[in-house]
Design an enzyme around this catalytic site. Structure first.
Site, PDB file in Angstrom:
ATOM      1  N   GLU A  98       8.606   6.416   4.434  1.00 47.38           N
ATOM      2  CA  GLU A  98       7.797   6.362   4.204  1.00 47.38           C
ATOM      3  C   GLU A  98       7.646   4.641   3.672  1.00 47.38           C
ATOM      4  O   GLU A  98       7.099   3.872   4.031  1.00 47.38           O
ATOM      5  CB  GLU A  98       6.818   7.199   3.910  1.00 47.38           C
ATOM      6  CG  GLU A  98       5.625   7.445   4.089  1.00 47.38           C
ATOM      7  CD  GLU A  98       4.927   7.239   6.197  1.00 47.38           C
ATOM      8  OE1 GLU A  98       5.314   6.113   5.673  1.00 47.38           O
ATOM      9  OE2 GLU A  98       5.728   8.147   6.272  1.00 47.38           O
TER      10      GLU A  98
ATOM     11  N   ASP B 252       8.979 -10.544   2.112  1.00 49.48           N
ATOM     12  CA  ASP B 252       8.278  -8.876   1.618  1.00 49.48           C
ATOM     13  C   ASP B 252       8.022  -8.392   3.313  1.00 49.48           C
ATOM     14  O   ASP B 252       8.352  -7.359   3.652  1.00 49.48           O
ATOM     15  CB  ASP B 252       7.662  -8.944   0.716  1.00 49.48           C
ATOM     16  CG  ASP B 252       6.939  -7.173   0.462  1.00 49.48           C
ATOM     17  OD1 ASP B 252       7.436  -6.573  -0.024  1.00 49.48           O
ATOM     18  OD2 ASP B 252       6.002  -7.029   0.888  1.00 49.48           O
TER      19      ASP B 252
ATOM     20  N   LYS C 100       8.541  -6.266   6.542  1.00 51.51           N
ATOM     21  CA  LYS C 100       8.201  -4.620   6.874  1.00 51.51           C
ATOM     22  C   LYS C 100       8.352  -5.013   8.615  1.00 51.51           C
ATOM     23  O   LYS C 100       7.582  -3.765   9.317  1.00 51.51           O
ATOM     24  CB  LYS C 100       7.033  -5.122   6.177  1.00 51.51           C
ATOM     25  CG  LYS C 100       6.512  -4.413   4.637  1.00 51.51           C
ATOM     26  CD  LYS C 100       5.781  -4.569   3.567  1.00 51.51           C
ATOM     27  CE  LYS C 100       5.411  -3.958   2.359  1.00 51.51           C
ATOM     28  NZ  LYS C 100       5.049  -4.729   1.406  1.00 51.51           N
TER      29      LYS C 100
HETATM   30  N1  LIG Z   1       5.219  -5.782  -3.140  1.00 50.32           N
HETATM   31  C1  LIG Z   1       4.995  -5.449  -2.383  1.00 50.32           C
HETATM   32  C2  LIG Z   1       5.502  -3.726  -2.360  1.00 50.32           C
HETATM   33  C3  LIG Z   1       5.127  -3.046  -1.343  1.00 50.32           C
HETATM   34  O1  LIG Z   1       5.760  -2.721  -0.756  1.00 50.32           O
HETATM   35  C4  LIG Z   1       3.713  -5.181  -1.777  1.00 50.32           C
HETATM   36  O2  LIG Z   1       3.259  -5.749  -2.387  1.00 50.32           O
HETATM   37  O3  LIG Z   1       2.882  -4.848  -0.712  1.00 50.32           O
END
Ligand SMILES: N[C@@H](CC=O)C(=O)O
Ligand code: NDP
Length: 292
Positions: free
Chosen positions: A74, A150, A154
């Site tokens: 999650e 990042d 996601k």
């Molecule tokens: N580096 C990520 C940490 C969480 O996934 C962010 O800043 O969202």
């Protein structure tokens, strides 16, 4: 201990075992199929296993369904926010996701909310980056946030869960905020040290948006019909909900057939130790209740 030895050690435990991977290590992520095939369940906020090659994604879920071990991640999207469970519930109940869009990074949200706020002048870009790292929002190496990867990771995870076989987080357009001159520096620390020399670049981006009466924000979107995923900077009117976010908040809108033109929206802190620990712990509780 090497990863295969760790798998041997855990598989020999007298009862069922859960591996909680709190690293951002690709090597550990690559070993998930091995752990799962040995009936070791996995709970993790590490995005790498679910957003690297599509083959690794398939190997992970094939190994889990063959052995019955559980995989919960999650907090790999939105930290403690119920993003993955919500998307899975939408899909499992027969809804059709048409678009997912929003702010998917706590770091990027914090940076733009403090560097280019809707009111006031905002801070210095490089100083805000340092603050985001100190607050525990960034990846272990903050360049992994600033290069857009990042967020791309996601979106890869969400797109795959929604039904798009995205090959990797570099198989679609991703805008990097790393100055060209710093692309080859050898460490995150050296990068942070040199970043102030390039603050003028982000200042120019901010001023260009201000001239139109807007603010700049780092966003992402997945369009299911056109199979398009993109990540980068966009400008927003100051009255837009994305412009008005605070702190490290994420805002993620799910457009689906069932929800029509009013999307299902999830908003709240998207990074930080406490909320991430909550996401990991709640996954662990779920897995323990299933394997007990
Ligand atoms: N580096 C990520 C940490 C969480 O996934 C962010 O800043 O969202
Ligand atoms: N920070 C946040 O808000 C969020 C983080 N996440 C994810 O959580 C994970 C951890 O992030 P965060 O806690 O911020 O990072 P940290 O850098 O604070 O912690 C990572 C830890 O993992 C350890 N580590 C790295 N590689 C290995 C390895 N191969 N074997 C054993 N330990 C290892 C590091 O040890 P050492 O320092 O000794 O290398 C360090 O203690 C990442 O995958 C991140 O993407 C997800 C959502 C939100």
């Amino acid at each position: 201990m090497a990863l295969p030895q760790i798998a041997d050690y855990l598989a020999a435990a007298p009862s069922k075992v859960v591996l909680v991977d709190n690293t951002s290590s690709q090597d550990v992520a690559d070993a998930y199929p091995l752990f799962l095939s040995r009936e070791i369940s996995i709970v993790t906020p590490n995005k790498k296993a679910f957003s690297s090659s599509y083959k690794l994604w398939q190997d992970i879920f094939t190994a889990a369904s063959a052995s019955g071990a559980k995989v919960y991640h999650e907090s790999s999207v939105g930290a403690g926010l119920p993003v993955i469970s919500t998307l899975k519930d939408l899909v499992d109940t027969g809804d059709e996701v048409t678009k997912i869009e929003g702010v998917f990074s706590g770091t990027m949200s914090f940076l733009f909310n403090s560097f280019a706020p809707i009111e006031g002048s905002g801070g210095q870009w490089s100083a805000e980056v340092k603050k985001a790292k100190e607050l525990g929002y960034t990846e272990p190496d903050p360049r992994d946030d600033l290069n857009g990867l990042d967020v791309a990771r996601k979106l890869t995870i969400l797109a795959r869960l929604a039904g798009l076989s995205v090959e990797s987080p570099t198989s679609f357009p991703v805008q990097s905020l790393i100055p060209k001159e710093l692309e080859t520096v050898s460490s995150g620390d050296e990068f942070l040290e040199k970043l102030p020399e390039f603050d003028f670049q982000m200042e120019e981006t901010k001023s260009a948006a201000e001239k139109q009466g807007k603010v700049v924000r780092f966003v992402g979107s997945i369009d299911m019909a056109s199979k398009t995923v993109k990540v980068g900077l966009e400008t927003f009117d100051k009255s837009h909900p994305i412009a008005a976010l605070k702190g490290s908040d994420n805002i993620i809108s799910f457009y689906t057939k069932r929800y029509g033109s009013n999307p299902l929206i999830i908003q709240g802190a998207g990074a930080g130790g406490d909320v991430t620990a909550m996401g990991v712990t709640s996954d662990l509780i779920k897995v323990l209740s299933q394997i007990a």
